[in-house]
Design an enzyme around this catalytic site. Structure first.
Site, mmCIF file in Angstrom:
data_model
loop_
_atom_site.group_PDB
_atom_site.id
_atom_site.type_symbol
_atom_site.label_atom_id
_atom_site.label_comp_id
_atom_site.label_asym_id
_atom_site.label_seq_id
_atom_site.Cartn_x
_atom_site.Cartn_y
_atom_site.Cartn_z
ATOM 1 N N ASN A 257 -0.377 2.144 -1.334
ATOM 2 C CA ASN A 257 -0.337 2.513 0.079
ATOM 3 C C ASN A 257 0.307 1.430 0.947
ATOM 4 O O ASN A 257 -0.150 1.146 2.053
ATOM 5 C CB ASN A 257 -1.742 2.836 0.609
ATOM 6 C CG ASN A 257 -1.701 3.458 2.000
ATOM 7 O OD1 ASN A 257 -0.748 4.145 2.355
ATOM 8 N ND2 ASN A 257 -2.726 3.195 2.794
ATOM 9 N N HIS B 101 8.502 1.521 -1.423
ATOM 10 C CA HIS B 101 7.175 1.868 -0.907
ATOM 11 C C HIS B 101 6.411 2.575 -2.020
ATOM 12 O O HIS B 101 6.852 3.603 -2.530
ATOM 13 C CB HIS B 101 7.269 2.767 0.322
ATOM 14 C CG HIS B 101 5.925 3.067 0.923
ATOM 15 N ND1 HIS B 101 5.371 2.305 1.936
ATOM 16 C CD2 HIS B 101 5.010 4.023 0.632
ATOM 17 C CE1 HIS B 101 4.184 2.782 2.255
ATOM 18 N NE2 HIS B 101 3.938 3.834 1.478
ATOM 19 N N CYS B 102 5.259 2.018 -2.375
ATOM 20 C CA CYS B 102 4.483 2.553 -3.500
ATOM 21 C C CYS B 102 3.254 3.287 -2.977
ATOM 22 O O CYS B 102 2.389 2.671 -2.344
ATOM 23 C CB CYS B 102 4.057 1.417 -4.435
ATOM 24 S SG CYS B 102 3.077 1.974 -5.847
ATOM 25 N N PRO B 103 3.139 4.594 -3.219
ATOM 26 C CA PRO B 103 1.960 5.326 -2.740
ATOM 27 C C PRO B 103 0.671 4.904 -3.441
ATOM 28 O O PRO B 103 -0.413 5.059 -2.880
ATOM 29 C CB PRO B 103 2.305 6.788 -3.050
ATOM 30 C CG PRO B 103 3.329 6.721 -4.138
ATOM 31 C CD PRO B 103 4.107 5.464 -3.904
#
Length: 331
Positions: A165, A160-162
């Protein structure tokens, strides 16, 4: 009234959390907007004197920018694909699980469900049983994992890449790699073309310490481009390596577990086949931000299965050659 107030509070909290999650995307958008102004107007139009250089700088910059923005947009807004419907357990199976209190019985129930549904499951849980998600109420397909932030199981979960998003997974992994690649190339182009004017500024600044607004943008553009070039470059080449080995970020730290044990190279089909799985069978579309990935994110050929098929094929060819030699000797 208390219940309504509680629901309103929960809604406000969720909205606030969603807003916080979008802040990195807003930050990236703001940086790109400022960099466009600094590079196009302050550097290319006001600072560069040669018309031919102006055209070259602006042409290359806009081509790279369009590819970068398109890749980033596709990465952020590509829909997350849940496991297919047949992976979700039925009501009868759920009742059996609820009635069963022992882990061994639950494992047998899930294994029986997998066999009845004919699900293509090869990866096992740590205890050796079927991988089951109690939150989504489904059997996890191979290479799929539950994302606690997105609150769902995702096919071929990478991480999961902030900064986007969303989860980087099967259906947007190509776009993510292109986003890193074009971001790295765009920043490298910006830093290299800005370097002569950055050096000129520092040479002139030894005589005159007054910095005007335009000069500040040109100087700061070099620092920002260099910084993001380094960070994006490291991520880009790391994911190129992962793609060449057909391995996700999660699998590089925690290899998939099979009946024969953990295997980091389980899905390594060779470099070209690995890249074709992510970027598609048409090399002319590899560098374009359009969806071309092969497969469905559920069925994956393992290296062990491919080697078995190759061995069978070679044996079949050998048998045919032996039969032909035997026939020729008889004639």
């Amino acid at each position: 009234m208390g219940g309504c107030d509680g629901e309103s509070t929960n809604v406000c909290i969720r909205l606030f959390i969603n807003l916080i999650r979008w802040l990195p995307v807003i930050f990236v958008t703001a940086i790109v907007g400022w960099a466009y102004y600094a590079y196009v107007y302050q550097l290319s139009i006001l600072t560069v004197e040669s018309l031919s250089l102006q055209i070259l700088y602006l042409l290359v910059f806009h081509i790279l920018l369009i590819l970068f923005v398109a890749s980033y947009y596709q990465t952020v807004f590509a829909p997350l694909h849940k496991p297919p419907a047949e992976f979700y357990i039925t009501r009868d199976c759920m009742e059996e699980l609820n009635d069963s209190s022992e882990d061994n019985n639950q494992s047998d129930i899930l294994q029986r469900f997998v066999q009845l549904q004919g699900l293509p499951i090869k990866v096992r849980a740590f205890e050796g049983g079927v991988r089951y998600c109690p939150k989504c109420k489904c059997i996890k397909p191979d290479r799929s994992h539950h994302c606690s932030i997105c609150s769902q199981c995702v096919r071929k979960f990478d991480h999961h890449c902030p900064w986007v998003n969303t989860c980087v997974s099967f259906h947007n992994y190509k776009f993510f790699v292109l986003f890193l690649g074009y971001g790295f190339t765009l920043c490298l182009w910006g830093a290299l073309t800005d370097l002569p004017y950055f050096i000129e500024f520092w040479q002139n600044n030894t005589v005159n310490n007054r910095v005007v607004f335009g000069q500040f943008n040109v100087v700061f553009l070099f620092f920002v481009s260099s910084m993001f070039c380094l960070s994006l470059g490291c991520l880009f080449f790391y994911h190129l390596l992962l793609t060449a080995r057909n391995r996700t970020t999660l699998e590089s730290f925690r290899p998939p577990l099979f009946l024969h044990g953990p295997d980091k190279r389980a899905y390594d089909m060779g470099i070209f086949r690995n890249y074709r799985q992510v970027f598609g069978s048409n090399p002319f579309l590899w560098l374009l931000p359009v969806y071309t990935s092969d497969g469905d994110g559920v069925n994956f050929t393992t290296r062990q299965l491919m080697e078995s098929r190759e061995a069978v094929r070679l044996l079949d060819c050998t048998d045919e050659e032996d039969d032909e030699d035997f026939f020729n000797r008889i004639v």
